[in-house]
Enzyme design. Sequence first.
Site, PDB file in Angstrom:
ATOM      1  N   SER A 162      -1.143  27.599  78.843  1.00 29.19           N
ATOM      2  CA  SER A 162       0.051  27.431  79.691  1.00 29.19           C
ATOM      3  C   SER A 162      -0.087  28.388  80.874  1.00 29.19           C
ATOM      4  O   SER A 162      -0.879  29.345  80.812  1.00 29.19           O
ATOM      5  CB  SER A 162       1.286  27.801  78.861  1.00 29.19           C
ATOM      6  OG  SER A 162       2.414  27.993  79.686  1.00 29.19           O
ATOM      7  N   TYR A 176       5.611  33.766  73.058  1.00 27.38           N
ATOM      8  CA  TYR A 176       4.970  32.553  73.588  1.00 27.38           C
ATOM      9  C   TYR A 176       3.855  32.942  74.563  1.00 27.38           C
ATOM     10  O   TYR A 176       2.754  32.391  74.503  1.00 27.38           O
ATOM     11  CB  TYR A 176       6.023  31.683  74.276  1.00 27.38           C
ATOM     12  CG  TYR A 176       5.528  30.330  74.740  1.00 27.38           C
ATOM     13  CD1 TYR A 176       5.384  29.271  73.841  1.00 27.38           C
ATOM     14  CD2 TYR A 176       5.207  30.091  76.073  1.00 27.38           C
ATOM     15  CE1 TYR A 176       4.948  28.020  74.266  1.00 27.38           C
ATOM     16  CE2 TYR A 176       4.769  28.850  76.508  1.00 27.38           C
ATOM     17  CZ  TYR A 176       4.644  27.819  75.599  1.00 27.38           C
ATOM     18  OH  TYR A 176       4.200  26.580  76.030  1.00 27.38           O
TER      19      TYR A 176
HETATM   20  N1  LIG Z   1       5.918  20.974  78.303  1.00 26.05           N
HETATM   21  C1  LIG Z   1       5.604  22.072  78.993  1.00 26.05           C
HETATM   22  O1  LIG Z   1       6.282  22.464  79.957  1.00 26.05           O
HETATM   23  C2  LIG Z   1       4.346  22.846  78.642  1.00 26.05           C
HETATM   24  C3  LIG Z   1       3.801  23.695  79.618  1.00 26.05           C
HETATM   25  C4  LIG Z   1       2.657  24.434  79.301  1.00 26.05           C
HETATM   26  C5  LIG Z   1       2.065  24.318  78.060  1.00 26.05           C
HETATM   27  N2  LIG Z   1       2.624  23.479  77.130  1.00 26.05           N
HETATM   28  C6  LIG Z   1       1.956  23.406  75.835  1.00 26.05           C
HETATM   29  O2  LIG Z   1       1.440  22.093  75.680  1.00 26.05           O
HETATM   30  C7  LIG Z   1       1.443  21.730  74.294  1.00 26.05           C
HETATM   31  C8  LIG Z   1       2.206  20.446  74.105  1.00 26.05           C
HETATM   32  O3  LIG Z   1       3.544  20.663  74.523  1.00 26.05           O
HETATM   33  P1  LIG Z   1       4.565  19.453  74.729  1.00 26.05           P
HETATM   34  O4  LIG Z   1       5.383  19.805  75.909  1.00 26.05           O
HETATM   35  O5  LIG Z   1       3.833  18.164  74.681  1.00 26.05           O
HETATM   36  O6  LIG Z   1       5.480  19.655  73.437  1.00 26.05           O
HETATM   37  P2  LIG Z   1       6.153  18.584  72.459  1.00 26.05           P
HETATM   38  O7  LIG Z   1       7.194  19.322  71.703  1.00 26.05           O
HETATM   39  O8  LIG Z   1       6.553  17.374  73.232  1.00 26.05           O
HETATM   40  O9  LIG Z   1       4.940  18.200  71.483  1.00 26.05           O
HETATM   41  C9  LIG Z   1       4.415  19.147  70.600  1.00 26.05           C
HETATM   42  C10 LIG Z   1       3.965  18.438  69.341  1.00 26.05           C
HETATM   43  O10 LIG Z   1       3.399  19.427  68.468  1.00 26.05           O
HETATM   44  C11 LIG Z   1       3.802  19.097  67.150  1.00 26.05           C
HETATM   45  N3  LIG Z   1       3.747  20.265  66.268  1.00 26.05           N
HETATM   46  C12 LIG Z   1       4.593  21.332  66.251  1.00 26.05           C
HETATM   47  N4  LIG Z   1       4.252  22.176  65.270  1.00 26.05           N
HETATM   48  C13 LIG Z   1       3.154  21.644  64.659  1.00 26.05           C
HETATM   49  C14 LIG Z   1       2.342  22.051  63.575  1.00 26.05           C
HETATM   50  N5  LIG Z   1       2.593  23.183  62.886  1.00 26.05           N
HETATM   51  N6  LIG Z   1       1.301  21.283  63.222  1.00 26.05           N
HETATM   52  C15 LIG Z   1       1.047  20.124  63.888  1.00 26.05           C
HETATM   53  N7  LIG Z   1       1.788  19.682  64.905  1.00 26.05           N
HETATM   54  C16 LIG Z   1       2.833  20.427  65.299  1.00 26.05           C
HETATM   55  C17 LIG Z   1       5.227  18.570  67.315  1.00 26.05           C
HETATM   56  O11 LIG Z   1       5.641  17.803  66.173  1.00 26.05           O
HETATM   57  C18 LIG Z   1       5.106  17.762  68.578  1.00 26.05           C
HETATM   58  O12 LIG Z   1       4.779  16.421  68.306  1.00 26.05           O
HETATM   59  C19 LIG Z   1       2.069  22.921  73.553  1.00 26.05           C
HETATM   60  O13 LIG Z   1       1.033  23.738  73.048  1.00 26.05           O
HETATM   61  C20 LIG Z   1       2.854  23.633  74.638  1.00 26.05           C
HETATM   62  O14 LIG Z   1       3.025  25.005  74.341  1.00 26.05           O
HETATM   63  C21 LIG Z   1       3.727  22.734  77.402  1.00 26.05           C
END
Ligand SMILES: NC(=O)c1ccc[n+]([C@@H]2O[C@H](COP(=O)([O-])OP(=O)(O)OC[C@H]3O[C@@H](n4cnc5c(N)ncnc54)[C@H](O)[C@@H]3O)[C@@H](O)[C@H]2O)c1
Length: 270
Positions: A162, A176
């Site tokens: 991120s 985080y």
């Molecule tokens: N959305 C943002 O703004 C953003 C920005 C930077 C980084 N990220 C990172 O990108 C990745 C995806 O984020 P997103 O926005 O798609 O989130 P999201 O919540 O839409 O999807 C995350 C998925 O991870 C799954 N998950 C959670 N805990 C788990 C576990 N213990 N085992 C297996 N699966 C698990 C959830 O069920 C969900 O389907 C994450 O690592 C997040 O930190 C997101």
Amino acid sequence: MATIRGKPVALVTGGGSGIGRATAVRFAELGYSCVVADINEPSAKETLRMLQTPGIAVHVDVTMATSVEAMVTTAVQHFGRIDCAFNSAGVEPIDERIVNTPEEEFDRVMGVNSKGVWLCLKYEIAQMLQQEPVMSDPGRWADKPDVCRFRGVRGSIVNASSIAGLGPVTGTNASYCAAKFAVLGLTHTAAAEYANEGIRVNAVCPALTATPLMDRFLEKAPPGTEEKIGSMYPVGRVAAPEEVAEAVCWLCSDACPFTTGEHLKIAGGI
Ligand SMILES: NC(=O)c1ccc[n+]([C@@H]2O[C@H](COP(=O)([O-])OP(=O)(O)OC[C@H]3O[C@@H](n4cnc5c(N)ncnc54)[C@H](O)[C@@H]3O)[C@@H](O)[C@H]2O)c1
């Protein structure tokens, strides 16, 4: 010289939602067979229904070694190998500063976002080391025999970090940030450890991206927060998950055999 592979296989953790789902959909559009893994199995199955190519949905809790090992075993039982993996599973933190953050919350965020990536690397790399090196398009590098050699293409992994993994982000909890910094440490070290054995490891560092994770964050934030954050990015908006997916698929592809140990900021110009 590497052999030609059939349909390549991509594994996506957190594939049931957001960036993971968009990436599984893009992998399928590009002709990959997909393993959609998530702790939320119904959502992984929903993603599967969106794919253009055959795939499987797998339950995984990335914080548990036995579960991650079983995910890799299931993937290999179905498809014979794992060419690419995107470790996207993640959780958002609570909105508290360090003093008010309970110890269990630190462990929860680090457990999924950091240890989860380490466990996925451990079992994905162990599998990739056993695989024959292959290339989807050896013709692409036909005039560069070194590129097609043993080294380039046993497997390629991308981890979800991120912009919070690059420095403190206002309003983002320290656990985080720590977890996402750790993802970069894991990425760079794993890349160096396995570069000479044909495995590439990279990371993406997205800014705020329009996913269910962002929606949950915005629910607790004042109205207009999405626009306010988006306006801080030179492009003037938050990212779409498909924009992150595109970068992940490129990093995973045979288009960039020399790109490893890299983290790609996808942040609209900041
Ligand atoms: N959305 C943002 O703004 C953003 C920005 C930077 C980084 N990220 C990172 O990108 C990745 C995806 O984020 P997103 O926005 O798609 O989130 P999201 O919540 O839409 O999807 C995350 C998925 O991870 C799954 N998950 C959670 N805990 C788990 C576990 N213990 N085992 C297996 N699966 C698990 C959830 O069920 C969900 O389907 C994450 O690592 C997040 O930190 C997101």
